[in-house]
Design a protein around this motif. Sequence first.
Motif, PDB file in Angstrom:
ATOM      1  N   LEU A   1       1.764  11.527   3.921  1.00 50.57           N
ATOM      2  CA  LEU A   1       0.868  10.743   3.075  1.00 50.57           C
ATOM      3  C   LEU A   1       1.229   9.268   3.022  1.00 50.57           C
ATOM      4  N   VAL A   2       2.495   8.937   3.216  1.00 47.09           N
ATOM      5  CA  VAL A   2       2.915   7.538   3.087  1.00 47.09           C
ATOM      6  C   VAL A   2       3.089   6.862   4.442  1.00 47.09           C
TER       7      VAL A   2
ATOM      8  N   ALA B   1      -4.437  10.311  -2.221  1.00 45.41           N
ATOM      9  CA  ALA B   1      -3.590   9.378  -1.480  1.00 45.41           C
ATOM     10  C   ALA B   1      -4.307   8.860  -0.242  1.00 45.41           C
TER      11      ALA B   1
ATOM     12  N   LEU C   1      -5.697   3.119  -7.738  1.00 46.32           N
ATOM     13  CA  LEU C   1      -4.977   4.387  -7.586  1.00 46.32           C
ATOM     14  C   LEU C   1      -5.422   5.385  -8.650  1.00 46.32           C
TER      15      LEU C   1
ATOM     16  N   VAL D   1       0.839  -1.203   0.000  1.00 49.52           N
ATOM     17  CA  VAL D   1       0.000   0.000   0.000  1.00 49.52           C
ATOM     18  C   VAL D   1       0.872   1.251   0.000  1.00 49.52           C
ATOM     19  N   LYS D   2       1.944   1.239   0.771  1.00 43.23           N
ATOM     20  CA  LYS D   2       2.866   2.377   0.769  1.00 43.23           C
ATOM     21  C   LYS D   2       3.480   2.568  -0.622  1.00 43.23           C
TER      22      LYS D   2
ATOM     23  N   THR E   1       0.899   3.968  -2.916  1.00 42.16           N
ATOM     24  CA  THR E   1       0.627   5.366  -2.561  1.00 42.16           C
ATOM     25  C   THR E   1       1.668   6.282  -3.186  1.00 42.16           C
TER      26      THR E   1
ATOM     27  N   SER F   1      -8.771   6.617  -7.543  1.00 45.39           N
ATOM     28  CA  SER F   1      -8.597   7.541  -6.420  1.00 45.39           C
ATOM     29  C   SER F   1      -8.189   8.928  -6.915  1.00 45.39           C
TER      30      SER F   1
ATOM     31  N   SER G   1      -3.030  14.831  -2.316  1.00 45.68           N
ATOM     32  CA  SER G   1      -3.091  14.425  -0.914  1.00 45.68           C
ATOM     33  C   SER G   1      -4.417  13.748  -0.596  1.00 45.68           C
TER      34      SER G   1
ATOM     35  N   LEU H   1       0.963   6.615  -6.747  1.00 49.35           N
ATOM     36  CA  LEU H   1      -0.121   7.586  -6.945  1.00 49.35           C
ATOM     37  C   LEU H   1       0.420   9.010  -6.907  1.00 49.35           C
TER      38      LEU H   1
ATOM     39  N   LEU I   1      -6.966   6.277  -1.122  1.00 49.99           N
ATOM     40  CA  LEU I   1      -6.376   4.963  -1.383  1.00 49.99           C
ATOM     41  C   LEU I   1      -5.989   4.265  -0.082  1.00 49.99           C
ATOM     42  N   ARG I   2      -5.360   5.010   0.826  1.00 50.32           N
ATOM     43  CA  ARG I   2      -4.928   4.401   2.089  1.00 50.32           C
ATOM     44  C   ARG I   2      -6.122   4.023   2.968  1.00 50.32           C
TER      45      ARG I   2
END
Length: 353
Positions: free
Chosen positions: A195-196, A84, A105, A59-60, A63, A108, A81, A66, A87-88
């Motif tokens: 964000l990550v 992101a 992604l 996922v990271k 992200t 998103s 942002s 993305l 998605l998370r």
Amino acid sequence: MATEDERYRQSSQFRLWSFSPATLQELREKTNSLAKQQITPRIDPVPEFLTSDEEAQLVKFFTIELIRAAQFCELPTEIRSTAAMFLRRFYITNSVMTYPPTELLKTSLFFGCKAEGFYIRLAKLAEKFPNTTSEQILAGEYLLCQGIRFAFDVRHPFRALEGAILQLRIRIPEEETRINNAHARAREVLKFSALVTDVYFHFTPSQIMLASLLMVDPGLVDILCPRPAEGGDSNGDKAGGMHSDIYDRIMTTIESCRAMLEDEPPERMTEYWGTPEIVKSMKPLRKKLQRCRDPDRADLVALQRARREQAVVKPRKPSTTNDGAVFGDAESRDPKRRKVDNADDIFGPALGQ
């Protein structure tokens, strides 16, 4: 008048998407476990599934993909942002083994534009990605909305940072260069590190903002949040002690947030995640993902079409009652009511007949 903290606690971000670290880890493990249970009967032979930690790592990675895509599409910071975080959020209660992150992604990004009121033609966005159609981007849109629990409002720390910088310029006008440097570096932290990592799920926007400033210039945080005097106030009452306790709790929270942000400093965007080595190191995980994907949900376009067709052809349950049973027989209710000889003509026979 409600304080900023009270307003934030009324937001969907706080009510639906704020967790303790233990709760967040538990949710991810539950999502991973349910995905394995659902996919196992559909794959033969049963592969080695991803662990919850491996899913979080993927996922990271996606992200960051993305964020790169948003930069390539020249989308504003707020939109990338928001996208992101969509998605998370989605992959907290959905597994990357169930729904393909390479497709979500893109969805998103497009829905992030919608949520932030930024108009972009769908076909134009699709053209930015190889082998991508508008239908593919839209296929996961409702799925994404369900996954994020229709919580489209994302509170970012950027506005809080602008307010803090304004306060600093008022308090220390002679330090303009220092403030500008801190401002620029803190924005880079918020545009990537926040964000990550999981800070959005654990901290408020103002706490994330202060943690970013703490990373780049701790002295500015001391100006914004001055340390209370030793021993309380001049009268020696308990108010000073309470103030010290509050200050300590605030700084402990901000320090915890800073520690999370420092796991992914902005430099890693290019110096680590942007290197050929990281792409190579992620290949085993991506291959493992390919082997254990849910075959029934890997193609979002086909999945959406099947659900649409199922909704169209779904047989209607025969009614066990009619109007007469519900309201009584029409003739018994109105003896003067005339029957229409031609049942197919709702207006009765032609005039003169």
